[in-house]
Design a protein around this motif. Structure first.
Motif, PDB file in Angstrom:
ATOM      1  N   GLU A 161       0.848  -1.191   0.000  1.00 38.97           N
ATOM      2  CA  GLU A 161       0.000   0.000   0.000  1.00 38.97           C
ATOM      3  C   GLU A 161       0.882   1.237   0.000  1.00 38.97           C
ATOM      4  O   GLU A 161       1.811   1.347   0.803  1.00 38.97           O
ATOM      5  CB  GLU A 161      -0.936   0.021   1.211  1.00 38.97           C
ATOM      6  N   GLY A 200      -0.374   5.055   3.427  1.00 39.48           N
ATOM      7  CA  GLY A 200      -1.314   4.294   4.256  1.00 39.48           C
ATOM      8  C   GLY A 200      -2.197   5.106   5.172  1.00 39.48           C
ATOM      9  O   GLY A 200      -2.983   4.525   5.931  1.00 39.48           O
ATOM     10  N   GLY A 213      -3.593   4.140   8.781  1.00 37.35           N
ATOM     11  CA  GLY A 213      -3.563   2.690   8.928  1.00 37.35           C
ATOM     12  C   GLY A 213      -4.948   2.073   8.954  1.00 37.35           C
ATOM     13  O   GLY A 213      -5.093   0.855   9.088  1.00 37.35           O
ATOM     14  N   ASN A 269      -7.198   1.742   6.547  1.00 40.93           N
ATOM     15  CA  ASN A 269      -7.487   0.852   5.421  1.00 40.93           C
ATOM     16  C   ASN A 269      -6.832  -0.504   5.608  1.00 40.93           C
ATOM     17  O   ASN A 269      -7.468  -1.546   5.388  1.00 40.93           O
ATOM     18  CB  ASN A 269      -7.007   1.485   4.112  1.00 40.93           C
ATOM     19  N   ALA A 270      -5.578  -0.513   6.007  1.00 41.60           N
ATOM     20  CA  ALA A 270      -4.867  -1.782   6.180  1.00 41.60           C
ATOM     21  C   ALA A 270      -5.567  -2.662   7.211  1.00 41.60           C
ATOM     22  O   ALA A 270      -5.757  -3.866   7.001  1.00 41.60           O
ATOM     23  CB  ALA A 270      -3.422  -1.512   6.592  1.00 41.60           C
ATOM     24  N   TYR A 284       2.316  -7.463   4.379  1.00 38.83           N
ATOM     25  CA  TYR A 284       1.578  -6.265   3.991  1.00 38.83           C
ATOM     26  C   TYR A 284       2.501  -5.081   4.285  1.00 38.83           C
ATOM     27  O   TYR A 284       2.757  -4.761   5.439  1.00 38.83           O
ATOM     28  CB  TYR A 284       0.293  -6.156   4.806  1.00 38.83           C
ATOM     29  N   ILE A 316       3.529  -1.057   3.883  1.00 37.41           N
ATOM     30  CA  ILE A 316       3.059   0.306   3.626  1.00 37.41           C
ATOM     31  C   ILE A 316       4.269   1.208   3.427  1.00 37.41           C
ATOM     32  O   ILE A 316       5.143   1.289   4.292  1.00 37.41           O
ATOM     33  CB  ILE A 316       2.203   0.844   4.778  1.00 37.41           C
ATOM     34  N   ASP A 376       5.213   5.092   3.052  1.00 42.91           N
ATOM     35  CA  ASP A 376       4.628   6.411   3.293  1.00 42.91           C
ATOM     36  C   ASP A 376       5.722   7.457   3.420  1.00 42.91           C
ATOM     37  O   ASP A 376       6.741   7.231   4.082  1.00 42.91           O
ATOM     38  CB  ASP A 376       3.769   6.403   4.557  1.00 42.91           C
ATOM     39  N   GLN A 421       0.865   4.899  11.909  1.00 40.35           N
ATOM     40  CA  GLN A 421       0.661   3.552  11.384  1.00 40.35           C
ATOM     41  C   GLN A 421       1.333   2.510  12.277  1.00 40.35           C
ATOM     42  O   GLN A 421       0.774   1.426  12.517  1.00 40.35           O
ATOM     43  CB  GLN A 421       1.209   3.459   9.959  1.00 40.35           C
TER      44      GLN A 421
END
Length: 421
Positions: free
Chosen positions: A97, A100, A103, A105-106, A127, A129, A131, A140
């Protein structure tokens, strides 16, 4: 100085603020079924914004977890055929992602995969991220590494997207592992370049900035983001394209510099396109979902004094919306006071981005486990295709759903295995 270097620095200053000043959140989920239609939603929406310390409320935050769930369904649908393919050497897949946010959405996406696509969730090895914002990166970490059931799958990287696009920072390891890249309301905040065609010779020019002073008569040339001095005032000049990233982009899709009847300049989402190039270079078996604005309103400018500053930069197709922390719009990126923190939002031409992505895929099609298809669609069509149940959960008692009936100026770019279409 190349224009995107300046834009990148201004955006980094904006996103280095405390996280709560940039991306807002809501304290409790909205009871959509109790809404009395569109007018009631608009009233609630305005009330939520008045309560915010942050500048923006994204669909991820407003429609949590329903909006994210639709993207989780897309990931499941895209990754299953890749995982079942025998043309790669991986037993799992990865999600990446970009930008992010908080956080949210994750966390929602992983929750949905775990509850409704458990086999896919179990196959997820990482996963990640990426940023740019140091403050959002820390938020996050708190929300996903400390206060999350998915901490063992999470990897957080604080990295500038421009460095990824330019190839000056590492991105992803070279691998045939299936990967999904998602970016939700990030494209509008990625640095862009401005290009123009010479009307007489058809030569392509790139926009650069030079300081406004009596001694400076030509461009200062290449400059790193760290060396950009945003305290100075600049004006825009054009010189023949020599930037390697722009040259590479235009070699894939020369039509990106083709002008409309006006023969004026055009903004190119060079960082977003550069990231896409890096993605398929590193991970040929990738799916993609990018969601963002396909149109933005013109700036709300009432002051004649501000209107006169429009000549500070050449008007171009795809000009961004510049908004400061007081919610005041500015005519262009060069008219804001040097010490004013501003959000710079670009609309995305999703059809052109889809055409460019097809150009990338055509260049190296033999290394993929499955053929990939590219599509650009309105966001409400994407949500109906991958999240019909989620849409139904956001309907008012009159049948109005702000998830698909609002945000009409948003589209989604998807890359997915061919047979899905």
């Amino acid at each position: 100085m190349l224009l995107r270097k300046y834009i990148c620095r201004r955006l980094l200053e904006y996103y280095s603020q405390p996280a709560h000043k940039v991306v807002g959140t809501i304290d409790a989920s909205i009871e959509f079924s109790s809404l009395w239609g569109q007018w009631h939603w608009k009233r609630i929406y305005k009330q939520l914004y008045k309560q915010q310390k942050g500048m923006w409320l994204t669909p991820v935050e407003l429609f949590a977890p329903y909006y994210s769930n639709a993207f989780a369904n897309f990931i499941s649908t895209s990754m299953k055929p890749m995982l079942e393919s025998k043309e790669h050497n991986s037993d799992g897949f990865q999600i990446v992602e970009l930008g992010g946010g908080r956080g949210t959405n994750a966390k929602a996406l992983l929750n949905h995969l775990q509850l409704h696509h458990n086999d896919v969730y179990d196959s997820l090895t990482e996963y990640t991220i990426f940023d740019t914002s140091p403050t959002l990166h820390e938020l996050q970490r708190q929300n996903l590494k400390v206060e999350s059931d998915h901490a063992d799958k999470i990897n957080l990287v604080n990295m500038d997207m421009m460095e990824i696009a330019e190839g000056t920072s590492s991105f992803l390891s070279h691998s045939d592992v299936p990967t999904t890249l998602i970016a939700l309301e990030l494209l509008d905040n990625l640095p862009h370049d401005k290009v123009a065609n010479c009307f007489e010779t058809d030569e392509i020019f790139q926009a650069e900035l030079i300081p406004i002073d009596n001694d400076c008569t030509k461009s200062s040339g290449a400059s790193s983001e760290a060396n950009v001095d945003t305290s100075k005032q600049y004006h825009e000049v054009f010189s023949p394209v020599c930037d390697p990233l722009l040259q590479h982009i235009l070699s894939i899709d020369p039509s990106l510099s083709t002008q409309l009847v006006s023969n004026g300049p055009r903004w190119i989402p060079s960082v977003a396109l550069g990231v896409l190039m890096r993605l398929f270079e590193c991970r040929p078996n990738s799916a993609v979902a990018f969601a963002d604005f396909d149109w933005l309103p013109p700036p709300d400018i009432l002051s004649p004094e501000k209107q006169n500053f429009m000549l500070a930069a050449e008007p171009a197709i795809g000009d961004p919306l510049i908004t400061d922390m007081k919610g005041i719009d500015h005519p262009c990126y060069l008219t804001t006071p040097p010490d004013e923190l501003c959000d710079i939002l670009y609309p995305t031409d999703f059809q052109r981005m889809a055409s460019f992505t097809k150009g990338i895929l055509r260049r190296d099609n033999d290394s993929r486990a499955l053929p990939l298809s590219v599509a650009a669609m309105k966001q409400h069509d994407f949500l109906l295709q991958y999240g019909l149940d989620e849409v139904n959960k956001t309907k008012s008692w009159t049948g109005y759903s702000p998830l698909i009936n609002d945000f009409g100026n948003c589209s989604v770019l998807t890359v997915s295995p061919h047979h899905l279409w």
